[in-house]
Design a protein around this motif. Structure first.
Motif, PDB file in Angstrom:
ATOM      1  N   ASP A  28       0.820  -1.222   0.000  1.00 59.21           N
ATOM      2  CA  ASP A  28       0.000   0.000   0.000  1.00 59.21           C
ATOM      3  C   ASP A  28       0.852   1.269   0.000  1.00 59.21           C
ATOM      4  OD1 ASP A  28      -2.405  -1.291  -0.091  1.00 59.21           O
ATOM      5  OD2 ASP A  28      -2.754  -1.262   2.056  1.00 59.21           O
ATOM      6  N   ALA A  29       1.856   1.298   0.855  1.00 60.63           N
ATOM      7  CA  ALA A  29       2.659   2.512   1.015  1.00 60.63           C
ATOM      8  C   ALA A  29       3.485   2.812  -0.231  1.00 60.63           C
ATOM      9  CB  ALA A  29       3.575   2.374   2.231  1.00 60.63           C
ATOM     10  N   THR A  30       4.170   1.798  -0.765  1.00 65.18           N
ATOM     11  CA  THR A  30       5.023   2.044  -1.933  1.00 65.18           C
ATOM     12  C   THR A  30       4.186   2.366  -3.170  1.00 65.18           C
ATOM     13  OG1 THR A  30       5.121  -0.345  -2.371  1.00 65.18           O
ATOM     14  CG2 THR A  30       6.931   0.628  -1.108  1.00 65.18           C
ATOM     15  N   ALA A  31       3.054   1.683  -3.332  1.00 63.35           N
ATOM     16  CA  ALA A  31       2.185   1.967  -4.480  1.00 63.35           C
ATOM     17  C   ALA A  31       1.631   3.384  -4.394  1.00 63.35           C
ATOM     18  CB  ALA A  31       1.050   0.956  -4.541  1.00 63.35           C
ATOM     19  N   ARG A  32       1.228   3.782  -3.190  1.00 56.25           N
ATOM     20  CA  ARG A  32       0.670   5.125  -3.003  1.00 56.25           C
ATOM     21  C   ARG A  32       1.720   6.195  -3.287  1.00 56.25           C
ATOM     22  NH1 ARG A  32      -0.817   4.500   1.837  1.00 56.25           N
ATOM     23  NH2 ARG A  32      -2.878   3.723   1.287  1.00 56.25           N
ATOM     24  N   TRP A  33       2.914   6.024  -2.747  1.00 56.67           N
ATOM     25  CA  TRP A  33       3.955   7.016  -2.962  1.00 56.67           C
ATOM     26  C   TRP A  33       4.513   6.977  -4.381  1.00 56.67           C
ATOM     27  CZ3 TRP A  33       4.888  11.351  -0.753  1.00 56.67           C
ATOM     28  CH2 TRP A  33       4.495  11.544   0.562  1.00 56.67           C
ATOM     29  N   SER A  34       4.389   5.838  -5.024  1.00 52.64           N
ATOM     30  CA  SER A  34       4.779   5.766  -6.428  1.00 52.64           C
ATOM     31  C   SER A  34       3.912   6.692  -7.269  1.00 52.64           C
ATOM     32  CB  SER A  34       4.656   4.324  -6.926  1.00 52.64           C
ATOM     33  OG  SER A  34       4.964   4.243  -8.303  1.00 52.64           O
ATOM     34  N   VAL A  35       2.596   6.619  -7.056  1.00 54.97           N
ATOM     35  CA  VAL A  35       1.673   7.478  -7.796  1.00 54.97           C
ATOM     36  C   VAL A  35       1.884   8.944  -7.425  1.00 54.97           C
ATOM     37  CG1 VAL A  35      -0.758   8.044  -8.153  1.00 54.97           C
ATOM     38  CG2 VAL A  35      -0.046   5.657  -8.073  1.00 54.97           C
ATOM     39  N   LEU A 158      -5.711  11.908 -13.813  1.00 59.92           N
ATOM     40  CA  LEU A 158      -6.607  11.095 -14.631  1.00 59.92           C
ATOM     41  C   LEU A 158      -6.693   9.671 -14.084  1.00 59.92           C
ATOM     42  CD1 LEU A 158      -8.309  11.537 -17.187  1.00 59.92           C
ATOM     43  CD2 LEU A 158      -6.382  10.683 -18.527  1.00 59.92           C
ATOM     44  N   LEU A 159      -5.580   9.136 -13.618  1.00 55.81           N
ATOM     45  CA  LEU A 159      -5.557   7.798 -13.035  1.00 55.81           C
ATOM     46  C   LEU A 159      -6.457   7.706 -11.807  1.00 55.81           C
ATOM     47  CD1 LEU A 159      -4.403   4.917 -12.531  1.00 55.81           C
ATOM     48  CD2 LEU A 159      -2.474   6.009 -11.358  1.00 55.81           C
ATOM     49  N   ILE A 160      -6.408   8.732 -10.954  1.00 56.34           N
ATOM     50  CA  ILE A 160      -7.142   8.696  -9.692  1.00 56.34           C
ATOM     51  C   ILE A 160      -8.610   9.065  -9.860  1.00 56.34           C
ATOM     52  CG2 ILE A 160      -7.283   9.727  -7.384  1.00 56.34           C
ATOM     53  CD1 ILE A 160      -4.240   9.994  -7.446  1.00 56.34           C
ATOM     54  N   LYS A 166     -11.736  -1.376 -16.479  1.00 55.30           N
ATOM     55  CA  LYS A 166     -11.758  -2.787 -16.099  1.00 55.30           C
ATOM     56  C   LYS A 166     -11.038  -2.964 -14.765  1.00 55.30           C
ATOM     57  CE  LYS A 166      -7.749  -3.601 -19.103  1.00 55.30           C
ATOM     58  NZ  LYS A 166      -7.193  -4.408 -20.201  1.00 55.30           N
ATOM     59  N   GLN A 167     -11.169  -4.142 -14.221  1.00 59.00           N
ATOM     60  CA  GLN A 167     -10.621  -4.411 -12.893  1.00 59.00           C
ATOM     61  C   GLN A 167      -9.273  -5.123 -12.940  1.00 59.00           C
ATOM     62  OE1 GLN A 167     -12.148  -3.053 -10.276  1.00 59.00           O
ATOM     63  NE2 GLN A 167     -13.584  -2.256 -11.816  1.00 59.00           N
ATOM     64  N   ALA A 172      -5.494  -0.579 -12.880  1.00 57.77           N
ATOM     65  CA  ALA A 172      -6.354  -1.124 -11.826  1.00 57.77           C
ATOM     66  C   ALA A 172      -5.534  -1.532 -10.604  1.00 57.77           C
ATOM     67  CB  ALA A 172      -7.132  -2.329 -12.359  1.00 57.77           C
ATOM     68  N   ALA A 173      -4.311  -2.036 -10.840  1.00 55.70           N
ATOM     69  CA  ALA A 173      -3.448  -2.437  -9.727  1.00 55.70           C
ATOM     70  C   ALA A 173      -3.081  -1.239  -8.858  1.00 55.70           C
ATOM     71  CB  ALA A 173      -2.189  -3.105 -10.269  1.00 55.70           C
ATOM     72  N   PHE A 174      -2.800  -0.098  -9.486  1.00 55.52           N
ATOM     73  CA  PHE A 174      -2.504   1.110  -8.716  1.00 55.52           C
ATOM     74  C   PHE A 174      -3.743   1.635  -8.011  1.00 55.52           C
ATOM     75  CE2 PHE A 174       1.387   1.635 -11.378  1.00 55.52           C
ATOM     76  CZ  PHE A 174       2.291   1.864 -10.342  1.00 55.52           C
ATOM     77  N   ARG A 175      -4.893   1.546  -8.679  1.00 57.20           N
ATOM     78  CA  ARG A 175      -6.127   2.086  -8.095  1.00 57.20           C
ATOM     79  C   ARG A 175      -6.514   1.366  -6.797  1.00 57.20           C
ATOM     80  NH1 ARG A 175      -9.714   5.469 -11.190  1.00 57.20           N
ATOM     81  NH2 ARG A 175     -11.199   5.032  -9.531  1.00 57.20           N
ATOM     82  N   GLU A 176      -6.081   0.143  -6.632  1.00 51.49           N
ATOM     83  CA  GLU A 176      -6.412  -0.605  -5.424  1.00 51.49           C
ATOM     84  C   GLU A 176      -5.758  -0.002  -4.179  1.00 51.49           C
ATOM     85  OE1 GLU A 176      -5.319  -4.636  -5.918  1.00 51.49           O
ATOM     86  OE2 GLU A 176      -6.783  -5.045  -7.509  1.00 51.49           O
TER      87      GLU A 176
END
Length: 257
Positions: A28-35, A158-160, A166-167, A172-176
């Motif tokens: 969660d943390a790395t994906a969030r900070w990546s975006v 735009l991503l957020i 689609k899922q 979609a992996a980042f949106r999770e």
């Protein structure tokens, strides 16, 4: 700080060809900070392009033609062709004139069609023209930094805020792992970087303000277009957006010279 640094390295690994040999945990943390640090990666790409332009332009033997081609090539190569691939996949799907479900299937197909080739040639040809004509009149090196920076800020937004088509897939992996407030963090980071560009070169302030307006307009149009034509946002549409908006911003700079 570890999560921030890991997230940034993950975004560099994902969005560029810069080799990151460190193994980064996906959580969660790395994906969030990546975006959140996508704009920072845009500034990194723009900084490399600006440095190359500054070095090459200091040699009188390098013509505007060479400089324009170098900037065009760097913008595609530094991103590893990721966004160009998205543009081609979206073009194949859009020009198939099929229903939304079939278009999504075409975007997932690894094969390249005729429309993909024709569309990428048109896109890069026009961007080359805009860059070349701008260099011939006058190009401030700091604007080179602003273009990929703005495109990555807009891509993050735009991503957020875009509707997922689609899922499955990278988008979609980042949106999770992200929330809407992450868009504001990304915009704050990008805004600080843009402010730094304007402070470093006050002469580009008005142009940057207009480019921000043009980027916001592009986000609005792209969101409506992608939802109507493809059912929402995917990794491919985000890549296509980056390529399209950078060409749009170069057009704006050329017209403003």
């Amino acid at each position: 700080m570890k999560a921030i640094w890991s997230g940034f390295l993950l975004s560099v690994q994902f969005l560029t060809v810069i080799p990151i040999r460190k193994q980064i945990d996906w959580n969660d943390a790395t994906a969030r900070w990546s975006v959140r640090t996508f704009p920072l990666v845009g500034a990194l790409i723009g900084g490399i392009e600006a440095l190359a332009y500054f070095v090459f332009s200091s040699f009188s033997s390098f013509s505007p033609l060479f400089l324009a081609l170098s900037l065009l090539w760097l913008s595609v190569w530094l991103a590893g062709g990721l966004h160009a691939d998205g543009w081609m996949d979206v073009s194949d799907a859009f020009f198939s004139y099929r229903d939304i479900k079939r278009r999504q299937e075409i975007m997932s197909d690894s094969r390249v069609g005729a429309f993909a080739v024709l569309s990428i040639l048109c896109l890069l040809s026009f961007r080359f023209l805009f860059i070349f004509e701008t260099i011939r009149s006058h190009l401030d090196v700091f604007l080179i930094v602003a273009i990929p920076l703005l495109s990555r800020i807009a891509m993050t937004w735009l991503l957020i805020y875009g509707k997922p088509a689609k899922q499955t897939g990278m988008a979609a992996a980042f949106r999770e792992h992200i929330e809407r407030r992450d868009a504001y963090v990304a915009v704050a980071i990008g805004g600080c970087l843009l402010a730094s560009v304007c402070i470093a070169a006050v002469s580009v302030f008005e142009t940057v303000v207009l480019l921000v307006g043009g980027t916001m307009f592009a986000v609005l149009v792209a969101r409506l277009f992608f939802e109507k034509q493809f059912g929402g946002i995917t990794g491919d549409t985000l890549g296509a957006f980056v390529e399209g908006v950078e060409t749009w911003l170069w057009l704006m700079i050329w017209l403003l010279r």
